[in-house]
Design a protein around this motif. Structure first.
Motif, PDB file in Angstrom:
ATOM      1  N   SER A  70      71.603  44.812  16.640  1.00 43.89           N
ATOM      2  CA  SER A  70      70.361  44.915  17.402  1.00 43.89           C
ATOM      3  C   SER A  70      70.104  43.586  18.082  1.00 43.89           C
ATOM      4  O   SER A  70      70.733  42.566  17.766  1.00 43.89           O
ATOM      5  CB  SER A  70      69.178  45.278  16.480  1.00 43.89           C
ATOM      6  OG  SER A  70      68.827  44.162  15.670  1.00 43.89           O
ATOM      7  N   LEU A  71      69.154  43.605  19.027  1.00 47.66           N
ATOM      8  CA  LEU A  71      68.789  42.394  19.766  1.00 47.66           C
ATOM      9  C   LEU A  71      67.294  42.153  19.679  1.00 47.66           C
ATOM     10  O   LEU A  71      66.492  43.081  19.870  1.00 47.66           O
ATOM     11  CB  LEU A  71      69.134  42.551  21.255  1.00 47.66           C
ATOM     12  CG  LEU A  71      70.529  42.262  21.780  1.00 47.66           C
ATOM     13  CD1 LEU A  71      70.534  42.478  23.294  1.00 47.66           C
ATOM     14  CD2 LEU A  71      70.956  40.853  21.449  1.00 47.66           C
ATOM     15  N   VAL A  72      66.920  40.894  19.432  1.00 42.88           N
ATOM     16  CA  VAL A  72      65.553  40.430  19.645  1.00 42.88           C
ATOM     17  C   VAL A  72      65.638  39.326  20.685  1.00 42.88           C
ATOM     18  O   VAL A  72      66.335  38.327  20.490  1.00 42.88           O
ATOM     19  CB  VAL A  72      64.897  39.901  18.359  1.00 42.88           C
ATOM     20  CG1 VAL A  72      63.531  39.296  18.679  1.00 42.88           C
ATOM     21  CG2 VAL A  72      64.754  41.016  17.329  1.00 42.88           C
ATOM     22  N   LEU A  73      64.955  39.530  21.800  1.00 41.51           N
ATOM     23  CA  LEU A  73      64.973  38.573  22.899  1.00 41.51           C
ATOM     24  C   LEU A  73      63.575  37.998  23.051  1.00 41.51           C
ATOM     25  O   LEU A  73      62.651  38.687  23.482  1.00 41.51           O
ATOM     26  CB  LEU A  73      65.421  39.254  24.195  1.00 41.51           C
ATOM     27  CG  LEU A  73      66.779  39.958  24.139  1.00 41.51           C
ATOM     28  CD1 LEU A  73      67.035  40.736  25.424  1.00 41.51           C
ATOM     29  CD2 LEU A  73      67.909  38.960  23.882  1.00 41.51           C
ATOM     30  N   MET A  74      63.415  36.727  22.690  1.00 42.06           N
ATOM     31  CA  MET A  74      62.120  36.052  22.723  1.00 42.06           C
ATOM     32  C   MET A  74      62.077  35.101  23.911  1.00 42.06           C
ATOM     33  O   MET A  74      62.992  34.308  24.105  1.00 42.06           O
ATOM     34  CB  MET A  74      61.934  35.266  21.421  1.00 42.06           C
ATOM     35  CG  MET A  74      60.642  34.451  21.317  1.00 42.06           C
ATOM     36  SD  MET A  74      59.176  35.434  20.952  1.00 42.06           S
ATOM     37  CE  MET A  74      58.225  35.189  22.462  1.00 42.06           C
ATOM     38  N   SER A  75      61.031  35.213  24.724  1.00 44.09           N
ATOM     39  CA  SER A  75      60.849  34.295  25.861  1.00 44.09           C
ATOM     40  C   SER A  75      62.078  34.359  26.770  1.00 44.09           C
ATOM     41  O   SER A  75      62.774  33.370  26.975  1.00 44.09           O
ATOM     42  CB  SER A  75      60.602  32.864  25.371  1.00 44.09           C
ATOM     43  OG  SER A  75      59.521  32.819  24.468  1.00 44.09           O
ATOM     44  N   THR A  76      62.292  35.515  27.341  1.00 46.67           N
ATOM     45  CA  THR A  76      63.551  35.780  28.032  1.00 46.67           C
ATOM     46  C   THR A  76      63.339  36.121  29.490  1.00 46.67           C
ATOM     47  O   THR A  76      62.213  36.303  29.970  1.00 46.67           O
ATOM     48  CB  THR A  76      64.305  36.916  27.310  1.00 46.67           C
ATOM     49  OG1 THR A  76      65.661  36.939  27.730  1.00 46.67           O
ATOM     50  CG2 THR A  76      63.647  38.276  27.569  1.00 46.67           C
ATOM     51  N   CYS A  77      64.455  36.220  30.203  1.00 41.26           N
ATOM     52  CA  CYS A  77      64.445  36.728  31.572  1.00 41.26           C
ATOM     53  C   CYS A  77      65.844  37.226  31.900  1.00 41.26           C
ATOM     54  O   CYS A  77      66.809  36.911  31.198  1.00 41.26           O
ATOM     55  CB  CYS A  77      63.992  35.666  32.577  1.00 41.26           C
ATOM     56  SG  CYS A  77      65.156  34.322  32.861  1.00 41.26           S
ATOM     57  N   ALA A  78      65.946  38.006  32.976  1.00 45.49           N
ATOM     58  CA  ALA A  78      67.237  38.484  33.430  1.00 45.49           C
ATOM     59  C   ALA A  78      67.913  37.464  34.330  1.00 45.49           C
ATOM     60  O   ALA A  78      69.131  37.365  34.376  1.00 45.49           O
ATOM     61  CB  ALA A  78      67.086  39.809  34.171  1.00 45.49           C
ATOM     62  N   ARG A  79      67.106  36.719  35.063  1.00 42.87           N
ATOM     63  CA  ARG A  79      67.578  35.574  35.838  1.00 42.87           C
ATOM     64  C   ARG A  79      66.361  34.726  36.169  1.00 42.87           C
ATOM     65  O   ARG A  79      65.261  35.262  36.395  1.00 42.87           O
ATOM     66  CB  ARG A  79      68.305  36.014  37.103  1.00 42.87           C
ATOM     67  CG  ARG A  79      67.499  36.820  38.095  1.00 42.87           C
ATOM     68  CD  ARG A  79      68.382  37.322  39.222  1.00 42.87           C
ATOM     69  NE  ARG A  79      67.657  38.212  40.121  1.00 42.87           N
ATOM     70  CZ  ARG A  79      68.257  39.135  40.875  1.00 42.87           C
ATOM     71  NH1 ARG A  79      69.570  39.289  40.813  1.00 42.87           N
ATOM     72  NH2 ARG A  79      67.553  39.894  41.686  1.00 42.87           N
ATOM     73  N   PRO A  80      66.508  33.416  36.184  1.00 39.09           N
ATOM     74  CA  PRO A  80      65.364  32.548  36.471  1.00 39.09           C
ATOM     75  C   PRO A  80      64.792  32.832  37.863  1.00 39.09           C
ATOM     76  O   PRO A  80      65.549  32.997  38.825  1.00 39.09           O
ATOM     77  CB  PRO A  80      65.961  31.140  36.390  1.00 39.09           C
ATOM     78  CG  PRO A  80      67.159  31.291  35.511  1.00 39.09           C
ATOM     79  CD  PRO A  80      67.713  32.646  35.843  1.00 39.09           C
ATOM     80  N   ASP A  81      63.463  32.877  37.943  1.00 37.11           N
ATOM     81  CA  ASP A  81      62.841  33.017  39.256  1.00 37.11           C
ATOM     82  C   ASP A  81      62.656  31.630  39.882  1.00 37.11           C
ATOM     83  O   ASP A  81      63.096  30.617  39.326  1.00 37.11           O
ATOM     84  CB  ASP A  81      61.514  33.776  39.145  1.00 37.11           C
ATOM     85  CG  ASP A  81      60.458  33.043  38.330  1.00 37.11           C
ATOM     86  OD1 ASP A  81      60.726  31.916  37.848  1.00 37.11           O
ATOM     87  OD2 ASP A  81      59.349  33.594  38.178  1.00 37.11           O
ATOM     88  N   ALA A  82      62.034  31.569  41.061  1.00 40.22           N
ATOM     89  CA  ALA A  82      61.911  30.308  41.781  1.00 40.22           C
ATOM     90  C   ALA A  82      61.141  29.270  40.975  1.00 40.22           C
ATOM     91  O   ALA A  82      61.500  28.084  40.956  1.00 40.22           O
ATOM     92  CB  ALA A  82      61.240  30.551  43.134  1.00 40.22           C
ATOM     93  N   TYR A  83      60.075  29.707  40.293  1.00 40.69           N
ATOM     94  CA  TYR A  83      59.287  28.771  39.488  1.00 40.69           C
ATOM     95  C   TYR A  83      60.115  28.203  38.349  1.00 40.69           C
ATOM     96  O   TYR A  83      60.133  26.984  38.112  1.00 40.69           O
ATOM     97  CB  TYR A  83      58.046  29.480  38.954  1.00 40.69           C
ATOM     98  CG  TYR A  83      57.162  28.594  38.098  1.00 40.69           C
ATOM     99  CD1 TYR A  83      56.197  27.782  38.677  1.00 40.69           C
ATOM    100  CD2 TYR A  83      57.300  28.570  36.708  1.00 40.69           C
ATOM    101  CE1 TYR A  83      55.384  26.966  37.900  1.00 40.69           C
ATOM    102  CE2 TYR A  83      56.501  27.754  35.926  1.00 40.69           C
ATOM    103  CZ  TYR A  83      55.549  26.963  36.519  1.00 40.69           C
ATOM    104  OH  TYR A  83      54.748  26.151  35.749  1.00 40.69           O
ATOM    105  N   PHE A  84      60.813  29.067  37.622  1.00 41.78           N
ATOM    106  CA  PHE A  84      61.631  28.639  36.502  1.00 41.78           C
ATOM    107  C   PHE A  84      62.719  27.675  36.984  1.00 41.78           C
ATOM    108  O   PHE A  84      62.984  26.652  36.356  1.00 41.78           O
ATOM    109  CB  PHE A  84      62.243  29.862  35.827  1.00 41.78           C
ATOM    110  CG  PHE A  84      62.903  29.604  34.488  1.00 41.78           C
ATOM    111  CD1 PHE A  84      62.952  28.344  33.921  1.00 41.78           C
ATOM    112  CD2 PHE A  84      63.495  30.662  33.795  1.00 41.78           C
ATOM    113  CE1 PHE A  84      63.566  28.131  32.700  1.00 41.78           C
ATOM    114  CE2 PHE A  84      64.108  30.456  32.572  1.00 41.78           C
ATOM    115  CZ  PHE A  84      64.145  29.172  32.028  1.00 41.78           C
ATOM    116  N   ARG A  85      63.348  27.982  38.119  1.00 38.67           N
ATOM    117  CA  ARG A  85      64.377  27.085  38.640  1.00 38.67           C
ATOM    118  C   ARG A  85      63.803  25.717  38.997  1.00 38.67           C
ATOM    119  O   ARG A  85      64.439  24.684  38.773  1.00 38.67           O
ATOM    120  CB  ARG A  85      65.062  27.711  39.860  1.00 38.67           C
ATOM    121  CG  ARG A  85      65.928  28.930  39.528  1.00 38.67           C
ATOM    122  CD  ARG A  85      66.856  29.289  40.686  1.00 38.67           C
ATOM    123  NE  ARG A  85      66.113  29.612  41.901  1.00 38.67           N
ATOM    124  CZ  ARG A  85      65.667  30.820  42.209  1.00 38.67           C
ATOM    125  NH1 ARG A  85      65.872  31.831  41.368  1.00 38.67           N
ATOM    126  NH2 ARG A  85      65.018  31.036  43.330  1.00 38.67           N
TER     127      ARG A  85
END
Length: 272
Positions: free
Chosen positions: A113-128
């Motif tokens: 199983s997976l637990v994904l905490m504080s995740t994203c599929a790809r960084p958005d402009a802000y995250f980058r």
């Protein structure tokens, strides 16, 4: 008890505690296995909890050559095989959740199983933009303490800054005998900045729980929701009043939630 293990062409520091169903914990940017201390302590009475230092963090060396999220996922997969773990409940936070996604995609047979905490599929402009700032901040901060004080503004809640939690974590980090080098931090930043599973999430077949902190500035709930919507059957929850690392700030809440999820995946009971 910690030990060095040879896996995927590098030497990985690994800590394993407890007995029961196997759980693999994958840390994020800059963090050693100790980031999961509250889970190593709080879940090992009913699980075999495994945590490790990613490449370039803690006691695991930074190999030469390029580094990618997929490479770190291969590290985790080989580590499980070295430990003779057939399948594990995998939990990752932040950059560790990126690694967990790639692990589930590239080595699905290993992931219960997976637990994904504080995740994203790809960084958005802000995250980058934040990641670009972190890249040069670690070079230009006047001291390691100042760097941590700035970095942790994105990580912990205002509550954690007010009640002494952040001060305690800073002191523990400064006292840690295996600090991360600037180069290693920057290379992890570069690897996590290039993370992109957006078009592949439907290939994740493991039961998945996506958790987001309501106050998380770096990976806000809207990014976690995208991940949950892309993974077939994934559950999505927002933790009210929490930020990027609730597993440290409210470990009892986090531990109880993941324990309930793992019990559900395992049919409602833990194997004897």
């Amino acid at each position: 008890m910690g030990e060095y293990l040879e896996a995927n062409g590098t030497t990985i520091w690994t800590e394993s505690r407890g007995q029961g169903p196997d759980v693999l914990l994958i840390a994020g940017l800059g963090d050693p296995a100790e980031a999961w201390q509250a889970q190593l302590d709080g879940l090992s009475d009913r699980y075999r909890v495994i945590a490790f230092d990613n490449r370039g963090a803690g006691r695991t060396p930074l190999p030469g050559g390029p580094m990618s999220v997929a490479m770190m996922a291969d590290d985790a997969a080989e580590l499980l095989r070295v430990l003779r773990v057939d399948r594990a409940h995998v939990a990752g936070f932040s950059g560790g959740s990126f690694i967990a996604q790639e692990l589930a995609l590239g080595h699905p047979e290993l992931v219960r199983s997976l637990v994904l905490m504080s995740t994203c599929a790809r960084p958005d402009a802000y995250f980058r933009s934040v990641m670009r700032f972190w890249h040069w901040m670690t070079e230009r901060a006047p001291s390691e303490r100042a760097m941590l004080e700035a970095f942790f503004l994105w990580v912990y809640t205002p509550r954690g800054h007010a009640d002494g939690t952040v001060d305690r974590i800073i002191e523990e980090t400064l006292a840690f005998s295996h600090p991360q080098s600037v180069e290693a931090f920057q290379r992890q930043v570069a690897a996590f900045s290039s993370h992109d599973t957006f078009g592949r999430l439907a290939g994740i077949t493991a039961p998945t729980l996506v958790l987001a902190g309501e106050l998380d500035r770096v990976t806000p709930p809207r990014l976690g929701r995208v991940v949950a919507e892309g993974i077939p059957g994934a559950e999505f929850e927002v933790l009210p009043g929490e930020a990027h690392q609730p597993f440290q700030e409210v470990p009892d809440v986090f531990n109880a939630r993941v324990d309930a999820f793992w019990r559900e995946v395992d049919g409602g009971t833990l194997p004897s």
